[in-house]
Design a protein around this motif. Structure first.
Motif, PDB file in Angstrom:
ATOM      1  N   ARG A 112      39.302  57.865  48.516  1.00  0.00           N
ATOM      2  CA  ARG A 112      38.589  58.554  49.604  1.00  0.00           C
ATOM      3  C   ARG A 112      38.844  57.877  50.942  1.00  0.00           C
ATOM      4  O   ARG A 112      39.000  58.540  51.963  1.00  0.00           O
ATOM      5  N   ARG A 113      38.936  56.544  50.947  1.00  0.00           N
ATOM      6  CA  ARG A 113      39.199  55.827  52.199  1.00  0.00           C
ATOM      7  C   ARG A 113      40.617  56.082  52.682  1.00  0.00           C
ATOM      8  O   ARG A 113      40.857  56.245  53.876  1.00  0.00           O
ATOM      9  N   LEU A 114      41.585  56.140  51.760  1.00  0.00           N
ATOM     10  CA  LEU A 114      42.955  56.486  52.127  1.00  0.00           C
ATOM     11  C   LEU A 114      42.999  57.896  52.704  1.00  0.00           C
ATOM     12  O   LEU A 114      43.637  58.139  53.737  1.00  0.00           O
ATOM     13  N   GLN A 115      42.294  58.803  52.066  1.00  0.00           N
ATOM     14  CA  GLN A 115      42.240  60.174  52.563  1.00  0.00           C
ATOM     15  C   GLN A 115      41.649  60.202  53.974  1.00  0.00           C
ATOM     16  O   GLN A 115      42.191  60.863  54.862  1.00  0.00           O
ATOM     17  N   GLN A 116      40.553  59.506  54.205  1.00  0.00           N
ATOM     18  CA  GLN A 116      39.947  59.461  55.532  1.00  0.00           C
ATOM     19  C   GLN A 116      40.927  58.872  56.552  1.00  0.00           C
ATOM     20  O   GLN A 116      41.060  59.386  57.665  1.00  0.00           O
ATOM     21  N   HIS A 117      41.598  57.810  56.165  1.00  0.00           N
ATOM     22  CA  HIS A 117      42.546  57.169  57.068  1.00  0.00           C
ATOM     23  C   HIS A 117      43.646  58.146  57.487  1.00  0.00           C
ATOM     24  O   HIS A 117      43.974  58.247  58.679  1.00  0.00           O
ATOM     25  N   LEU A 118      44.183  58.882  56.525  1.00  0.00           N
ATOM     26  CA  LEU A 118      45.280  59.796  56.820  1.00  0.00           C
ATOM     27  C   LEU A 118      44.824  61.093  57.486  1.00  0.00           C
ATOM     28  O   LEU A 118      45.558  61.677  58.280  1.00  0.00           O
ATOM     29  N   MET A 119      43.627  61.554  57.155  1.00  0.00           N
ATOM     30  CA  MET A 119      43.179  62.854  57.639  1.00  0.00           C
ATOM     31  C   MET A 119      42.334  62.785  58.906  1.00  0.00           C
ATOM     32  O   MET A 119      42.220  63.769  59.621  1.00  0.00           O
ATOM     33  N   GLN A 120      41.762  61.622  59.196  1.00  0.00           N
ATOM     34  CA  GLN A 120      40.914  61.498  60.380  1.00  0.00           C
ATOM     35  C   GLN A 120      41.405  60.415  61.337  1.00  0.00           C
ATOM     36  O   GLN A 120      41.493  60.645  62.535  1.00  0.00           O
ATOM     37  N   ASP A 121      41.704  59.239  60.787  1.00  0.00           N
ATOM     38  CA  ASP A 121      42.046  58.108  61.640  1.00  0.00           C
ATOM     39  C   ASP A 121      43.474  58.168  62.161  1.00  0.00           C
ATOM     40  O   ASP A 121      43.744  57.723  63.272  1.00  0.00           O
ATOM     41  N   ARG A 122      44.407  58.677  61.353  1.00  0.00           N
ATOM     42  CA  ARG A 122      45.825  58.648  61.731  1.00  0.00           C
ATOM     43  C   ARG A 122      46.496  60.013  61.588  1.00  0.00           C
ATOM     44  O   ARG A 122      47.535  60.152  60.960  1.00  0.00           O
ATOM     45  N   THR A 123      45.892  61.002  62.216  1.00  0.00           N
ATOM     46  CA  THR A 123      46.498  62.336  62.193  1.00  0.00           C
ATOM     47  C   THR A 123      47.826  62.353  62.955  1.00  0.00           C
ATOM     48  O   THR A 123      48.614  63.281  62.798  1.00  0.00           O
ATOM     49  N   ASP A 124      48.070  61.310  63.751  1.00  0.00           N
ATOM     50  CA  ASP A 124      49.325  61.217  64.496  1.00  0.00           C
ATOM     51  C   ASP A 124      50.517  60.879  63.613  1.00  0.00           C
ATOM     52  O   ASP A 124      51.661  61.132  63.977  1.00  0.00           O
ATOM     53  N   VAL A 125      50.257  60.312  62.453  1.00  0.00           N
ATOM     54  CA  VAL A 125      51.344  59.956  61.532  1.00  0.00           C
ATOM     55  C   VAL A 125      51.793  61.229  60.827  1.00  0.00           C
ATOM     56  O   VAL A 125      51.008  61.898  60.167  1.00  0.00           O
ATOM     57  N   GLN A 126      53.059  61.546  60.977  1.00  0.00           N
ATOM     58  CA  GLN A 126      53.609  62.778  60.420  1.00  0.00           C
ATOM     59  C   GLN A 126      53.956  62.606  58.949  1.00  0.00           C
ATOM     60  O   GLN A 126      54.413  61.538  58.520  1.00  0.00           O
ATOM     61  N   ASN A 127      53.775  63.676  58.167  1.00  0.00           N
ATOM     62  CA  ASN A 127      54.133  63.648  56.750  1.00  0.00           C
ATOM     63  C   ASN A 127      55.603  63.274  56.556  1.00  0.00           C
ATOM     64  O   ASN A 127      55.940  62.517  55.650  1.00  0.00           O
TER      65      ASN A 127
END
Length: 112
Positions: A21-36
């Motif tokens: 869940r923390r990884l998900q939060q990091h990728l989906m909220q904290d670092r939306t600038d990081v592209q897939n």
């Protein structure tokens, strides 16, 4: 996964779920600038992989879940919404590297 001596199986499961869940939060909220595409090219996985692994886990437990449903659950929105809000255009170089990364990390997982 190996269980440590001092942590019971249920607690370990809960800790692993919390880390996910923390990884998900990091990728989906904290670092939306990081592209897939950058994640795939550098690490061999991306948000789509995480949503696919979620789908595969559900399907393995007999829970019917489509790719689109899994992505919407993981992303918290539809893919079209994510792309409109956060995805940027990728250079030709990134797209070429992505083909290699996808082949090396994903294609073999989806083959029977």
């Amino acid at each position: 996964m190996t269980q440590t001596k001092d942590i019971d199986a249920q607690t370990q499961l809960e800790l692993e779920a919390a880390a996910f869940r923390r990884l998900q939060q990091h990728l989906m909220q904290d670092r939306t600038d990081v592209q897939n595409i950058d994640m795939m090219n550098l690490a061999g996985f991306c948000r789509n992989c995480l949503s696919r692994w979620y789908q595969e886990a559900a399907n393995a437990r007999g829970i019917e879940m489509s790719k689109d449903t899994a992505r919407e659950l993981y992303y918290g929105m539809t893919m079209s919404e994510w792309k409109a809000n956060f995805q940027t255009d990728a250079s030709e170089d990134k797209q070429e590297r992505f083909k290699d990364a996808f082949e090396a990390n994903v294609s073999h997982e989806t083959k029977p």
